[in-house]
Design a protein around this motif. Structure first.
Motif, mmCIF file in Angstrom:
data_model
loop_
_atom_site.group_PDB
_atom_site.id
_atom_site.type_symbol
_atom_site.label_atom_id
_atom_site.label_comp_id
_atom_site.label_asym_id
_atom_site.label_seq_id
_atom_site.Cartn_x
_atom_site.Cartn_y
_atom_site.Cartn_z
ATOM 1 N N SER A 44 14.516 42.174 107.751
ATOM 2 C CA SER A 44 13.985 43.323 107.013
ATOM 3 C C SER A 44 13.915 44.588 107.857
ATOM 4 C CB SER A 44 12.595 42.992 106.460
ATOM 5 O OG SER A 44 11.707 42.641 107.501
ATOM 6 N N ARG A 47 17.124 46.446 107.862
ATOM 7 C CA ARG A 47 17.415 47.159 106.611
ATOM 8 C C ARG A 47 16.573 48.419 106.452
ATOM 9 N NH1 ARG A 47 17.339 41.703 104.922
ATOM 10 N NH2 ARG A 47 15.220 41.919 104.066
ATOM 11 N N THR A 48 15.301 48.363 106.884
ATOM 12 C CA THR A 48 14.389 49.478 106.633
ATOM 13 C C THR A 48 14.298 50.468 107.792
ATOM 14 O OG1 THR A 48 12.471 48.289 107.536
ATOM 15 C CG2 THR A 48 12.982 47.971 105.179
ATOM 16 N N LEU A 193 15.115 39.380 95.564
ATOM 17 C CA LEU A 193 14.913 40.675 96.225
ATOM 18 C C LEU A 193 15.974 40.909 97.295
ATOM 19 C CD1 LEU A 193 11.011 40.646 96.635
ATOM 20 C CD2 LEU A 193 12.358 42.001 95.006
ATOM 21 N N ILE A 194 16.292 39.870 98.066
ATOM 22 C CA ILE A 194 17.305 40.001 99.118
ATOM 23 C C ILE A 194 18.666 40.294 98.502
ATOM 24 C CG2 ILE A 194 18.612 38.693 100.842
ATOM 25 C CD1 ILE A 194 15.993 37.389 101.678
ATOM 26 N N HIS A 196 19.399 41.691 95.566
ATOM 27 C CA HIS A 196 19.464 43.019 94.953
ATOM 28 C C HIS A 196 19.387 44.148 95.992
ATOM 29 C CE1 HIS A 196 19.641 42.024 90.718
ATOM 30 N NE2 HIS A 196 18.796 41.039 90.955
ATOM 31 N N SER A 197 18.791 43.871 97.150
ATOM 32 C CA SER A 197 18.733 44.909 98.182
ATOM 33 C C SER A 197 20.092 45.167 98.818
ATOM 34 C CB SER A 197 17.716 44.510 99.268
ATOM 35 O OG SER A 197 18.205 43.428 100.040
ATOM 36 N N GLN A 198 21.003 44.180 98.749
ATOM 37 C CA GLN A 198 22.336 44.311 99.347
ATOM 38 C C GLN A 198 23.398 43.778 98.378
ATOM 39 O OE1 GLN A 198 22.961 45.619 102.389
ATOM 40 N NE2 GLN A 198 20.829 45.941 102.972
ATOM 41 N N ARG A 199 23.257 44.150 97.124
ATOM 42 C CA ARG A 199 24.109 43.567 96.085
ATOM 43 C C ARG A 199 25.602 43.781 96.343
ATOM 44 N NH1 ARG A 199 22.763 43.391 89.745
ATOM 45 N NH2 ARG A 199 24.617 42.239 89.068
#
Length: 299
Positions: A44, A47-48, A193-194, A196-199
């Protein structure tokens, strides 16, 4: 090697650099010196880019354990059950940043992304960033590792997906199954969630391995055998997770406190760490582990 898949992974395996990451690279290069091949950033925080009050996650990839460690026990433990997990902190302008890093050899990772258990291929099929690489050939090898991991992941999941297949269902189901094959504190919704965060990344993997018009024709073949393999992975994974936790108590500074923090972060369950538990985790950690497992806080 599938050229389209390789290019998709190559274009997403980018270098990431800032003052905090540079400081960690400096410390880890000092520790591992000539044995160090690459440092991979994941999770995470990658990514953030938010590092405050967080634990950064790195993979440290080395050529050889005997060269990487002066401590013989660390070399033996890493060989028997990779990876070894360690704690590292750095200080910049009076602020402390924390990370845990997992050490794995090039050969162990190469075999791990093709192995029966998903520990390595579940992690290396997710988005990664390079913060250090010894030379460009190492990056090319890492791209190949990710391609193999993605292929292993999808081929292991596709026969257990129910109903009409889609890239989303494949990855969400797959991530949930890989969580279930370890002792994990993450809630099952985290898989969605994972994804959709990097679809775009995950869909690119899916459709560069199997074109859209091929997915449905592959579902349902050897379904019983595929489901049985996942049951075996789950049993094996719980056992390996316990062994890794036991090993981490010998390598990870404040390991019990970290595990308690992670459980609370993902489940909302407060874990009281007594001095007795902190001092003798292998002796007094079992009742807590059993309680959390029975309550479904870890799976």
């Amino acid at each position: 090697m599938n050229d389209a898949l390789y290019q998709h992974v190559f274009s997403n395996l980018q270098y990431q650099q800032d003052a905090v990451l540079d400081k960690f690279v400096e410390e880890l290069k000092s520790k591992f010196q000539d044995s160090l091949l690459s440092i991979v950033f994941y999770g995470s925080c990658m990514r953030t880019h938010e590092y405050d009050n967080a634990m950064l996650d790195f993979y440290v990839i080395v050529e050889d354990y005997s060269q990487a460690y002066s401590n013989r026990w660390y070399s033996i433990a890493n060989t028997l059950l990779a990876p070894n997990v360690f704690y590292q902190q750095v200080q910049i302008d009076g602020r402390i940043y924390r990370a845990k890093y997992a050490v794995v050899s090039k050969s162990a990772l190469s075999s791990g992304v093709k192995s029966f258990h998903p520990y390595f291929w579940a992690r290396f099929t997710q988005p990664l960033a390079l913060i250090y690489v010894d030379h460009e050939q190492v990056k090319k090898w890492l791209v190949e590792v990710q391609c193999i991991a993605a292929s292993t992941f999808i081929h292991s999941i596709i026969n257990v997906v129910e109903g009409e297949i889609s890239s989303e269902k494949l990855w969400v189901k797959g991530l949930q199954l890989t969580y279930g094959a370890e002792l994990r504190a993450e809630k099952m919704q985290r898989a969605s969630l994972i994804y959709h965060s990097q679809r775009a990344f995950y869909d690119g993997l899916t459709f560069n391995i199997f074109p859209k018009n091929q997915l449905d024709s592959l579902v349902g073949k050897a379904k019983l055998f595929a489901s049985l393999k996942w049951k075996l992975r789950k049993i094996l994974g719980k056992f390996l997770s316990i062994l890794r936790l036991m090993k981490a108590t010998t390598t990870f500074v404040n390991g019990v406190d970290y595990i308690a923090w992670k459980i609370e972060r993902h489940t909302g369950e407060e874990v009281i760490v007594s001095e007795r538990l902190r001092k003798y985790p292998l002796l007094y950690g079992w009742p807590l582990l059993f309680k959390l497992y029975k309550q479904g806080k870890i799976r």
